[in-house]
Scaffold this motif. Sequence first.
Motif, PDB file in Angstrom:
ATOM      1  N   ILE A  36       0.843  -1.207   0.000  1.00  0.00           N
ATOM      2  CA  ILE A  36       0.000   0.000   0.000  1.00  0.00           C
ATOM      3  C   ILE A  36       0.877   1.257   0.000  1.00  0.00           C
ATOM      4  O   ILE A  36       0.661   2.186  -0.781  1.00  0.00           O
ATOM      5  CB  ILE A  36      -0.942   0.020   1.232  1.00  0.00           C
ATOM      6  N   PHE A  37       1.894   1.244   0.880  1.00  0.00           N
ATOM      7  CA  PHE A  37       2.806   2.403   0.932  1.00  0.00           C
ATOM      8  C   PHE A  37       3.510   2.577  -0.409  1.00  0.00           C
ATOM      9  O   PHE A  37       3.696   3.697  -0.883  1.00  0.00           O
ATOM     10  CB  PHE A  37       3.833   2.227   2.054  1.00  0.00           C
ATOM     11  N   PHE A  64       2.277   6.707  -6.668  1.00  0.00           N
ATOM     12  CA  PHE A  64       1.320   7.717  -7.104  1.00  0.00           C
ATOM     13  C   PHE A  64       1.911   9.125  -6.954  1.00  0.00           C
ATOM     14  O   PHE A  64       1.800   9.964  -7.859  1.00  0.00           O
ATOM     15  CB  PHE A  64       0.019   7.605  -6.301  1.00  0.00           C
ATOM     16  N   VAL A  65       2.529   9.371  -5.789  1.00  0.00           N
ATOM     17  CA  VAL A  65       3.098  10.709  -5.536  1.00  0.00           C
ATOM     18  C   VAL A  65       4.179  11.029  -6.573  1.00  0.00           C
ATOM     19  O   VAL A  65       4.228  12.136  -7.123  1.00  0.00           O
ATOM     20  CB  VAL A  65       3.669  10.803  -4.103  1.00  0.00           C
ATOM     21  N   ALA A 104       4.507   9.768  -9.625  1.00  0.00           N
ATOM     22  CA  ALA A 104       3.886   9.966 -10.940  1.00  0.00           C
ATOM     23  C   ALA A 104       3.187  11.324 -11.010  1.00  0.00           C
ATOM     24  O   ALA A 104       3.289  12.050 -12.008  1.00  0.00           O
ATOM     25  CB  ALA A 104       2.882   8.843 -11.212  1.00  0.00           C
ATOM     26  N   PHE A 110       2.405   1.729  -3.302  1.00  0.00           N
ATOM     27  CA  PHE A 110       1.443   2.268  -4.272  1.00  0.00           C
ATOM     28  C   PHE A 110       1.301   3.780  -4.093  1.00  0.00           C
ATOM     29  O   PHE A 110       1.341   4.541  -5.073  1.00  0.00           O
ATOM     30  CB  PHE A 110       0.083   1.585  -4.101  1.00  0.00           C
ATOM     31  N   ILE A 111       1.131   4.210  -2.834  1.00  0.00           N
ATOM     32  CA  ILE A 111       0.948   5.645  -2.566  1.00  0.00           C
ATOM     33  C   ILE A 111       2.207   6.414  -2.997  1.00  0.00           C
ATOM     34  O   ILE A 111       2.126   7.485  -3.621  1.00  0.00           O
ATOM     35  CB  ILE A 111       0.618   5.900  -1.077  1.00  0.00           C
TER      36      ILE A 111
END
Lengths: 205, 255
Positions: B21-22, B28-29, B31, B24-25
């Motif tokens: 999860i971390f 995202f940041v 990108a 992924f986050i």
Amino acid sequence: MDIASPLLVLLFLLFNKKEIKGGFKWFVYYLLSIFLFSAITQIFDILNKHKTSNLLFYHFNCIFFVFLLSKYFDFCIKSKASRILDVVFLVPFIILSLLNFIYLKRTFTIYGLTSIWVSIKCLSFYEKKLSSPTRENILESRNFWIFSGLFLYFSVTFIIFITYDFLTIGYLKGNYDWIGNLWKIHNGILFLSCLFYIKAIKCKE
Amino acid sequence: MQGISGDFIIVLGGTTLLLCIFGFIFYFVIAYNKRYRKYEAEKVEMRKQFELEKLQSQLEIQEQTLKNISGEIHDNIGQILSLVGLEISTIPTENTEKINHTSELLDRAIADLRNLSKRLDTDRISSIGIIEAIKHEVKLLERTGTFATELTVDADLEMLSPDKTIILYRIIQEILNNIIKHSKATKITIHIWENDTEGVLTITDNGVGFDSAEKEGKGLGLNNILNRARLIGGSATIESHINKGTIITFRIPKK
């Protein structure tokens, strides 16, 4: 821990004197309801000494969470796809809630379903942010931290919610060490997500 | 599945999921920030482009106004003053000294007006070229008797189109006006030269100067000079130190 973590966020919000309006208002209500629910459940269980099932209470609370979060999501993700997802989710959610309450008597099945819904909503928030023009520093966005906290909590606890009834009825029936460990993980994740919420409160809207 | 191994599975599974999860986050940041930086760069570029277009419009309006004023001075006021001069010369009087003095003053006023008209006339500047226009400016400076001037021309700056010639000429006029008003200089040097890739124009004075590092990005006049240089596809540098004069350099690419 499940009482202390949301309380910590609420106290932080109180001392920071941030304006509560718009979608953020619904998120604060959600935090407040987590805190109140946890506190009331604890008091109920202590007074009742686990004699009466608290299933109804859990059901009511889950429906209330879904209502508050859907209001919050409505402010943040204004897309047709998101609304369709709400309808697709709400129909089985209501049917399952009724079935569960009348026949199955599984406490966390609807929580599992709620977790999937919230996780998909969070993913659609990320997708929307990446596909639309980027006009803000994401690390200073309040909604980003809230969604990340929600995503962290619901995507991890989804496993716990979905397997909890199965484990407690089947494998782990009567093994309170295991159940205790599962809830320690749940509380740890809740605490981590609350740290995200604190960061969100520090950000400007 | 119970005991230590069971706990181990829970901890391992929970940690792995959490890391995912971390991860992924975090992804995202990264990108998002990549896109955000691109957006910010585009915004800055658009703002610069907008400023240049705004400046160009202002300059076009200014040039049109100056052209009108120049025409008015030359065709109207200049003619009237010439007629006045003729009229004065035909006045029968015994006080010829006074009449002569008045005629002299009138001639000076007409000459000054003609000079002013020439300096403002956009078409004339375009037709005579930047070098001749600068020579004319230097001549006017010399006439004031306040400044020693030195003009060295080693290039003709023929790469400049008429529009760019006007813009460069107006910048030079502004710089010279600034020197006259603020620098307390006694000597002004203009050097025009070229290398294989660009034409270079340097204006140097020995005045009181200023802290160019401190004023960078603050002074409206200085920014105006830099923006106008960009408008003609070139660049400008301003180097100045307190009590050590100022050097302003323009570089205009040949292609």
